[in-house]
Design a protein around this motif. Structure first.
Motif, short mmCIF file in Angstrom:
data_model
loop_
_atom_site.label_atom_id
_atom_site.label_comp_id
_atom_site.label_asym_id
_atom_site.label_seq_id
_atom_site.Cartn_x
_atom_site.Cartn_y
_atom_site.Cartn_z
N VAL A 96 0.88 -1.13 0.10
CA VAL A 96 0.11 -0.05 0.00
C VAL A 96 0.99 1.03 0.10
O VAL A 96 1.53 1.77 0.96
N THR A 97 1.21 1.65 -1.07
CA THR A 97 2.01 3.06 -1.20
C THR A 97 1.21 4.22 -1.00
O THR A 97 0.12 4.30 -0.71
N SER A 98 2.15 5.34 -0.80
CA SER A 98 1.59 6.64 -0.21
C SER A 98 0.75 7.10 -1.50
O SER A 98 -0.55 7.77 -1.27
N ALA A 99 1.27 6.99 -2.56
CA ALA A 99 0.40 7.44 -3.85
C ALA A 99 -0.89 6.70 -3.92
O ALA A 99 -1.77 7.31 -4.24
N LEU A 100 -0.99 5.38 -3.71
CA LEU A 100 -2.31 4.78 -3.68
C LEU A 100 -3.04 5.20 -2.53
O LEU A 100 -4.39 5.42 -2.86
N GLN A 101 -2.82 5.52 -1.46
CA GLN A 101 -3.43 6.11 -0.40
C GLN A 101 -4.05 7.54 -0.65
O GLN A 101 -5.26 7.92 -0.57
N MET A 102 -3.27 8.19 -1.32
CA MET A 102 -3.76 9.60 -1.70
C MET A 102 -4.74 9.66 -2.65
O MET A 102 -5.78 10.67 -2.82
N THR A 103 -4.37 8.78 -3.79
CA THR A 103 -5.39 8.45 -4.76
C THR A 103 -6.68 8.15 -4.34
O THR A 103 -7.86 8.62 -4.70
N LEU A 104 -6.82 7.05 -3.29
CA LEU A 104 -8.12 6.82 -2.69
C LEU A 104 -8.67 7.91 -2.07
O LEU A 104 -9.85 8.09 -1.99
N PHE A 105 -8.04 8.59 -1.38
CA PHE A 105 -8.58 9.68 -0.58
C PHE A 105 -9.19 10.66 -1.56
O PHE A 105 -10.13 11.44 -1.08
N ALA A 106 -8.72 11.11 -2.67
CA ALA A 106 -9.19 12.02 -3.59
C ALA A 106 -10.45 11.43 -4.17
O ALA A 106 -11.41 12.01 -4.19
N LEU A 107 -10.37 10.18 -4.46
CA LEU A 107 -11.72 9.64 -4.83
C LEU A 107 -13.05 9.43 -4.04
O LEU A 107 -14.05 9.94 -4.02
#
Length: 286
Positions: A96-107
């Motif tokens: 679970v990368t930071s980029a994936l977390q931020m993308t899920l957050f944006a969604l």
């Protein structure tokens, strides 16, 4: 100057919470990451502390007015707390990368903004803040075993909370009304209590895996709390319905910015490796 801007935004987040009764805390994570320079994973845990503290303070006036549905809150909250802990544990996994977390957050921000705009568009014009609150309507519960659906959605909302740091109020309030048959006023107060409990469970899931800047947490939370008091005072002079709609469009802009900043998460590992390396260096320094 950047930190001054970040603290001013903390006050603005508090004002939005005071004006709207929720939603503003979703901006804490972008401010911590893109203004204060905190790595995403620690920033998510810090956001849980900030959101949980502010929500707990917000529960007090609702409790005094009797606007808490403890039975439905216990059913929904137990599931969301379990989900928040599991979501936080999932977030600590290497895959679970930071980029994936931020993308899920944006969604999740896009979803919250869409629901906020939709509900305010459906609401009838009202004369007072109380009438505006009551004008936001949901259909009545129609399922036979609503409590099962309540716990199922609670688990999903909790996982999202632990994974990306959002309070989940945009999903908790409709779930309490739709599935728990809770009046709107009680649903809002109960939602704040559930968010505070979720935040605690999520923080427990992150303990031992990240380091936290407690000075920043305390100062940010204090300023957001001050902003909440300001917003609560200003709420008597402005239309909450129009503010919610405008804030929904603002969330769309912020979500688009976060998605643009993390667009590499949709690329192949070779294309995104150049971007991920500096982020990893920042996280190691912290």
């Amino acid at each position: 100057m950047i930190w001054i801007l970040g603290y001013l935004l903390a006050i603005a987040i508090g004002i939005s919470l005071g004006l709207l009764g929720g939603g503003g805390s979703v901006l804490a994570l972008p401010v911590l990451v893109y203004v204060m320079g905190v790595a995403p994973k620690p920033a998510i845990a810090m956001t849980l502390i900030i959101v949980g503290t502010v929500s707990l303070v917000g529960v007090i006036p609702h409790a005094r007015r009797g606007n808490l549905a403890l039975k439905q809150g216990a059913i929904f909250g137990s599931a969301t707390m379990l989900g928040a802990y599991l979501g936080a544990r999932i977030a600590t996994l290497p895959l679970v990368t930071s980029a994936l977390q931020m993308t899920l957050f944006a969604l999740s921000m896009l979803l919250a903004a869409g629901l906020m705009i939709y509900r305010t568009s459906r609401a009838e014009p009202a004369l007072s803040t109380t009438d505006e609150l009551n004008s936001i309507q949901y259909i009545k519960p129609v399922c036979k075993y609503c409590w099962l659906w309540l716990m199922t959605e609670g688990l999903g909302v909790g996982i999202l909370t632990g994974l990306v740091g959002v309070g989940g109020g945009f999903a908790i309030v409709p779930a309490l009304v739709l599935l728990g048959n809770v009046p709107m006023k009680k649903a809002i107060g109960t939602s704040l209590l559930i968010i505070a409990c979720n935040s605690l469970a999520g923080i427990l899931g992150y303990l031992g895996h990240i380091s936290l800047d407690w000075n920043l947490i305390v100062s940010f939370t204090f300023l957001a709390g001050c902003g909440t008091l300001i917003g609560s005072y200003l709420a008597q002079f402005v239309s909450a319905q129009q503010l919610q709609k405008g804030f929904g469009y603002f969330l769309l802009v912020v979500a688009a910015f976060v998605l643009a900043q993390n667009r590499h998460s949709f690329e192949s590992p070779q294309e995104s490796s150049a971007y991920l390396q500096p982020h990893n260096r920042v996280q190691r320094r912290q």
